[in-house]
Enzyme design. Structure first.
Site: not given
Ligand code: HEM
Length: 405
Positions: A95, A137
């Site tokens: 994060y 989480e």
């Molecule tokens: C997916 C928001 C932080 C890695 C998502 C999705 C949202 C989101 C809306 C799409 C959910 C879905 O597919 O149903 C956020 C927000 C964050 C955050 C608001 C911070 C407050 C992070 C962090 C990581 C991360 C720190 C890791 C480095 C991913 C990955 C996906 C994902 C790998 C799956 C989609 C893909 O592989 O393209 N996140 N996220 N996210 N997020 Fe986050």
């Protein structure tokens, strides 16, 4: 606690950021991956290339900012994303990295408009939003650790079976011989593969297609074809062509909140389009196992009889349940589909057909399939008087956004 001044700045600048959202997050991902290429082992490269993830993350951050003083409103949406994060092994130490590059992107894209006050306020707001995700989480990791396992674990393919011309099932058994975990019908797993020639690991989510309580976990994968084959189809084609009985893959514990409510006894409609049948079949079989007298209407839409999967399994389950019915809708039936009487309706699952099929408006509905199919089914159910709170659905791909809140 955020100060009133911070809240005011964040709320008043959220619309400006939303307007430049895709620009900011595209810049953010580019610089994030330049500095931390190891994160490409977690992110879905196909989503990156198509800009889908950019939109999802941007929308979420701005929606969260708009609700910064009442974040509990967003909890259901946070939980859905947190399931996805947990299933991809996103950890709390990620994060601050994401926060650093998001702030840098806001600063660089907005230029002089991003005053030090604005940057400071967004830094504080991001920390608060991130903490909400981290807490949710952490609970999910603890649950996974207690009930299954915490991160990725090796599983062996013990059976591979073709279900239709495009869908193949893989039956998975833990390589350490331990029993498979319990799960809720509708949940998915993330599968992680190292594909020869690919620089990074590739992750994909697949719904579990059988009911819980079996000796194996089963996923049923559609072979992707078409223009974006390189991006979209890499994992599914590799599974179809190169992963065989005896091979090992890594998976995380079952995740997701699009699940059957097994405590209710209301009439149930399970409506699927294409490969969206996988979580619906798991739900049907679970009801068959646990509530065999429940009223269930299983509606399966497919293009034609060749791609229609699980015909035998659906029929067998429905026939074992005295109050269950099934209907097959083929959009373009072939002549042999006609000869074999393989379908109940021809064409699209439109308002007229739904009107004939949906007898109980107060029933519980689950819908899964491609986005246009789901959009039209949900809209038509609402037109028929079904209340939104009784319609559960899951899109494949990133959650669209949080605009509904
Ligand atoms: C997916 C928001 C932080 C890695 C998502 C999705 C949202 C989101 C809306 C799409 C959910 C879905 O597919 O149903 C956020 C927000 C964050 C955050 C608001 C911070 C407050 C992070 C962090 C990581 C991360 C720190 C890791 C480095 C991913 C990955 C996906 C994902 C790998 C799956 C989609 C893909 O592989 O393209 N996140 N996220 N996210 N997020 Fe986050």
């Amino acid at each position: 606690m955020l100060s009133n001044k911070t809240i005011e700045i964040v709320k008043s600048t959220a619309p400006i950021l939303a307007e430049r959202g895709v620009e900011i997050t595209s810049y953010f991902y580019k610089s994030l991956f330049e500095a931390h290429p190891e994160l490409l082992n977690i992110f879905n490269h196909a989503n990156q290339k198509q800009g889908r993830q950019q939109t999802a993350l941007a929308n979420t951050v701005y929606a969260a900012a708009t609700y910064i003083d009442q974040l509990e409103v967003l909890l259901p949406a946070v939980k859905q994303i947190a399931h996805k994060h947990r299933s991809l092994n996103v950890k709390k130490e990620h994060y601050p990295i994401v926060g650093e590059f998001l702030l840098k992107a806001i600063k660089d894209v907005l230029g002089d408009a991003a005053t030090p006050d604005i940057i400071e306020a967004w830094g504080e707001a991001y920390a608060v939003i991130a903490q909400v995700f981290i807490d949710v989480e952490e609970e999910m990791y603890n649950k996974a650790k207690n009930e299954a396992w915490e991160e990725f674990k090796a599983f062996k393919i013990v059976k591979k079976e073709q279900e239709s011309s495009v869908i193949t099932s893989f039956y998975l058994e833990a390589s350490d011989g331990k029993p498979v975990p319990n799960f809720q019908a509708g949940q998915y797993i993330t599968i992680r593969l190292s594909i020869p020639g690919e620089e990074y690991l590739l992750n994909r989510q697949y719904s579990l297609s059988d009911s819980p309580g079996k000796q194996t976990l089963r996923i049923s994968v559609k072979r992707e074809t078409g223009e974006n084959i390189d991006q979209n189809g890499k994992v599914s084609n590799y599974l179809h062509d190169s992963v065989n009985v005896g091979d090992e893959v890594e998976i995380t514990a079952p995740a997701g909140d699009f699940v059957l409510d097994g405590s209710a006894n209301s009439p149930l409609y399970l409506i699927s389009g294409g490969v969206g049948i996988t979580p619906m079949l798991s739900m049907l079989k679970t009801v068959g196992d646990n509530q065999p007298n429940r009223m269930v209407t299983f509606i399966q839409a497919a293009n034609d009889g060749k791609v229609q999967a699980f015909e035998h399994e659906v029929s067998e389950t429905v026939h074992s349940m005295p109050n269950a019915k099934k209907f097959v809708i083929l959009q373009h039936p072939t002549s042999s589909d006609r000869e074999e009487n393989k379908f109940d309706f021809e064409g699209y699952l439109d308002l007229q057909k739904l009107e004939q099929l949906v007898k109980e408006k107060d029933a519980t509905f689950y819908v899964c399939g491609p986005a246009p199919f789901m959009g039209s089914v949900i809209e038509n159910l609402q037109r028929l008087g079904v209340k939104s709170e009784n319609i559960n659905y899951e899109f494949f791909g990133p959650a669209i956004d949080l605009k509904q809140y």
